[in-house]
Design an enzyme around this catalytic site. Structure first.
Site, PDB file in Angstrom:
ATOM      1  N   ASP A 200       0.902  -1.149   0.000  1.00 52.70           N
ATOM      2  CA  ASP A 200       0.000   0.000   0.000  1.00 52.70           C
ATOM      3  C   ASP A 200       0.936   1.192   0.000  1.00 52.70           C
ATOM      4  O   ASP A 200       1.573   1.480   1.022  1.00 52.70           O
ATOM      5  CB  ASP A 200      -0.877   0.004   1.249  1.00 52.70           C
ATOM      6  CG  ASP A 200      -1.853   1.158   1.233  1.00 52.70           C
ATOM      7  OD1 ASP A 200      -1.441   2.278   0.874  1.00 52.70           O
ATOM      8  OD2 ASP A 200      -3.035   0.966   1.572  1.00 52.70           O
ATOM      9  N   HIS A 201       1.072   1.866  -1.130  1.00 50.20           N
ATOM     10  CA  HIS A 201       2.173   2.815  -1.235  1.00 50.20           C
ATOM     11  C   HIS A 201       2.035   3.992  -0.257  1.00 50.20           C
ATOM     12  O   HIS A 201       3.006   4.665   0.044  1.00 50.20           O
ATOM     13  CB  HIS A 201       2.384   3.290  -2.685  1.00 50.20           C
ATOM     14  CG  HIS A 201       1.406   4.304  -3.168  1.00 50.20           C
ATOM     15  ND1 HIS A 201       0.164   3.982  -3.648  1.00 50.20           N
ATOM     16  CD2 HIS A 201       1.483   5.654  -3.267  1.00 50.20           C
ATOM     17  CE1 HIS A 201      -0.464   5.081  -4.008  1.00 50.20           C
ATOM     18  NE2 HIS A 201       0.311   6.119  -3.794  1.00 50.20           N
ATOM     19  N   HIS A 263      -5.690   2.797   1.250  1.00 48.49           N
ATOM     20  CA  HIS A 263      -4.872   3.920   1.719  1.00 48.49           C
ATOM     21  C   HIS A 263      -5.469   4.608   2.949  1.00 48.49           C
ATOM     22  O   HIS A 263      -4.787   4.862   3.935  1.00 48.49           O
ATOM     23  CB  HIS A 263      -4.706   4.979   0.622  1.00 48.49           C
ATOM     24  CG  HIS A 263      -4.166   4.435  -0.669  1.00 48.49           C
ATOM     25  ND1 HIS A 263      -3.227   3.446  -0.719  1.00 48.49           N
ATOM     26  CD2 HIS A 263      -4.432   4.746  -1.969  1.00 48.49           C
ATOM     27  CE1 HIS A 263      -2.929   3.180  -1.983  1.00 48.49           C
ATOM     28  NE2 HIS A 263      -3.655   3.945  -2.761  1.00 48.49           N
TER      29      HIS A 263
HETATM   30  C1  BG6 Z   1      -3.695   4.827  -6.271  1.00 50.59           C
HETATM   31  C2  BG6 Z   1      -5.074   4.940  -6.817  1.00 50.59           C
HETATM   32  O1  BG6 Z   1      -3.577   3.728  -5.423  1.00 50.59           O
HETATM   33  O2  BG6 Z   1      -3.383   6.009  -5.552  1.00 50.59           O
HETATM   34  C3  BG6 Z   1      -5.207   6.162  -7.701  1.00 50.59           C
HETATM   35  O3  BG6 Z   1      -5.378   3.779  -7.564  1.00 50.59           O
HETATM   36  C4  BG6 Z   1      -4.772   7.396  -6.958  1.00 50.59           C
HETATM   37  O4  BG6 Z   1      -6.539   6.315  -8.176  1.00 50.59           O
HETATM   38  C5  BG6 Z   1      -3.410   7.187  -6.334  1.00 50.59           C
HETATM   39  O5  BG6 Z   1      -4.733   8.465  -7.873  1.00 50.59           O
HETATM   40  C6  BG6 Z   1      -3.034   8.341  -5.440  1.00 50.59           C
HETATM   41  O6  BG6 Z   1      -1.706   8.208  -5.038  1.00 50.59           O
HETATM   42  P1  BG6 Z   1      -0.816   9.468  -4.690  1.00 50.59           P
HETATM   43  O7  BG6 Z   1       0.462   8.886  -4.203  1.00 50.59           O
HETATM   44  O8  BG6 Z   1      -0.680  10.269  -5.955  1.00 50.59           O
HETATM   45  O9  BG6 Z   1      -1.573  10.218  -3.635  1.00 50.59           O
END
Ligand code: BG6
Length: 513
Positions: A200-201, A263
């Site tokens: 989960d980044h 997230h």
């Molecule tokens: C991803 C989603 O996991 O996270 C996207 O699938 C979203 O829809 C993105 O835009 C948002 O990531 P960040 O790091 O740009 O906030």
């Protein structure tokens, strides 16, 4: 300010204590969007930082007939466009010689044989002892097939026997509780849980990691971090962009599955968890699971009361007219997919009893801004707070996840002067001005952790299923509701009025970002 750098190994996290081990990173979906935008640039930055193992190679494995050369060009283009640092010409030839490509059809056993053969050539060439990390950047429906073929082709070693085999699984893990369970079961038919890294980044974002440090490395917050002193918490993840080129995926997902299930619930866990007694992977994950297990289910008619979904209509972005969601490329003109969710939830435990957590996320909002705001209770209505028409503003601690990463605390002060004038001010800390360095991308930290075998920042099976269990009630209620209650908000605005009503019903309001 006196700075005394201290590294406590318990708090440092194993990733920074152990180092990445020699291995080959095999990217399933290596010619896709995630590889181009995030993974290949992340690997490149790790190489520039000199933190990759010296014995290291990347193999792209995807439905494409790239040659190695074409894959190297593809990687370079991605890095030129998305890396936080430009291509270093002096270093590039050395880097690109470790990039390879094997064309794949994920259900064709002969492709896995080809991969096996290629690895058998690459590994001795780079002095890699057979350690492999398989990164599955593919739709969830293909995970089972890929895992099975990897196993049948003899590409995986059991945990603890011989060189390591690890698997990284991208979200979404399933599209509901059942499919998540099935996918997890398939993965665990072949891998041991210790070999599985569900990514989960958001957990790799610097500010999310630092929330744990703020909470547990300072004595001033933790005593107040509970229902006695906290009025409510707001978690916002706002995006400016629309669905872009991802309609194929997004139509099946929507904001609840795409952002909240993973997230945002992870942000909630880090905010609400009990203090772990070490940073050991399972200790931290047990404590986060504790939060998910305490989430009060929102079911049936309560979903209408506590959850707002909406879809963006036509509007403006950067002063230019933009189409509504249903007019985006690849979107069904009658789509009922939500691009916005706002909800109110409760964590039913001793610490958080009665404290509402308000959550909102959406695409095509006025700006990109993600934060966790903890609003403390107002001071008693005595002394400086006796005027009912000018009540003191409560203290708010805001953790800015992105952009302007940092932290601010609103406090009340006396404005200088002969009169007693009370004024709210913000104490502000910004990562960039304090630390100066460029912050690494979330994927950099997370890839390194996998190579080091540290699962602290990854999702365990039980947590994924616990969060789907909670989300499933909302999905079920929405399914019953069909397309009812799907208001539209103009692109470039802060969501539908229904979301305002949700929080205003409690005499509170969304923060202005
Ligand atoms: C991803 C989603 O996991 O996270 C996207 O699938 C979203 O829809 C993105 O835009 C948002 O990531 P960040 O790091 O740009 O906030």
């Amino acid at each position: 300010m006196i700075e005394s750098p201290s590294v406590n190994p318990l708090l440092a996290g194993a990733g920074s204590v152990q180092s990445a081990q020699p291995c080959t990173l095999v990217i399933f979906g290596g010619s896709g969007d995630l590889a181009r935008r995030k993974l290949l640039p992340a690997v490149y930055n790790l190489a520039l930082d000199g933190v990759l193992p010296t014995n290291f190679a990347v193999v792209g494995f995807a439905k494409n007939d790239f040659t190695d050369e074409e894959f190297r060009n593809f990687a370079r283009e991605g890095i030129e466009q998305f890396s936080r640092r430009p291509v270093d010409e002096a270093h590039w030839p050395e880097y690109e010689r470790a990039l390879f490509f094997v064309p794949a059809s994920f259900d064709d056993p002969s492709c896995y044989e080809a991969l096996k053969q290629r690895l058998a050539e690459i590994e001795p060439q780079f002095g890699i002892p057979g350690n492999r990390v398989f990164y599955l950047s593919i739709p969830p429906s293909l995970i089972g097939t890929c895992v099975e073929h990897l196993h049948k082709a003899g590409l995986i070693n059991p945990e603890g026997k011989g060189p390591f085999s690890r698997i990284i699984v991208e979200k979404p893990i399933g599209r509901d509780l059942n499919s998540a369970r099935q996918i997890n079961a398939k993965i665990l038919d072949v891998f041991d849980e210790k070999q599985v890294f569900r990514i989960d980044h958001y957990l790799g974002k610097e500010t999310v990691q630092s929330l744990l440090v703020v909470r547990f490395a300072n004595s001033i917050f933790e005593p107040l971090w509970n229902q006695k002193y906290i009025d409510h918490v707001q978690i916002t993840v706002a995006e400016e962009e629309g669905v872009g080129t991802r309609a194929g995926y997004y139509e099946e997902a929507g904001a609840l599955r795409d952002m909240v299930q993973n997230h945002i619930l992870q942000l909630l866990c880090v905010t609400a968890m009990e203090p772990p007694w070490s940073m050991g992977a399972d200790v931290v994950r047990d404590h986060k699971l504790g939060v998910l297990n305490c989430l009060r289910p929102i079911t049936g008619r309560d979903v209408e009361k506590h959850v707002v979904r909406a879809q963006y209509g036509p509007g403006f972005h950067d002063g230019e007219g933009v189409p509504g969601y249903r007019r985006e490329m690849g979107v069904n003109p009658n789509s009922t997919t939500e691009t916005y969710v706002a909800l109110k939830l409760f964590v039913d435990n001793w610490r958080w009893a009665g404290v509402p957590f308000y959550i909102r996320t959406g695409k095509r909002l006025p700006k990109r801004a993600s934060e966790i705001a903890v609003q403390f209770k107002a001071v008693p209505e005595i002394l400086f707070n006796t005027n009912p028409n000018a009540q003191l503003e409560p203290n708010v601690l805001v953790l800015r996840i992105q952009p302007d990463e940092g932290l601010s605390l609103k406090i009340t002060t006396k404005r200088p002067g002969t009169k007693l004038r009370i004024w709210p001010v913000r104490m502000d800390f910004r990562y960039d001005t304090t630390y100066g360095d460029q912050t690494p991308e979330a994927y950099e930290r997370l890839l390194l952790d996998v190579m080091a075998g540290d699962a602290t920042l990854f999702m365990r099976r039980d947590a994924v299923e616990a969060s789907w269990t909670w989300i499933q009630n909302i999905l079920d209620a929405w399914e019953q509701m069909g397309s009812r209650w799907l208001p539209e908000y103009p692109a470039g605005t802060w969501g539908p009025v229904e979301a305002d009503r949700l929080i205003e019903a409690d005499q509170r309001e969304w923060r202005t970002l």
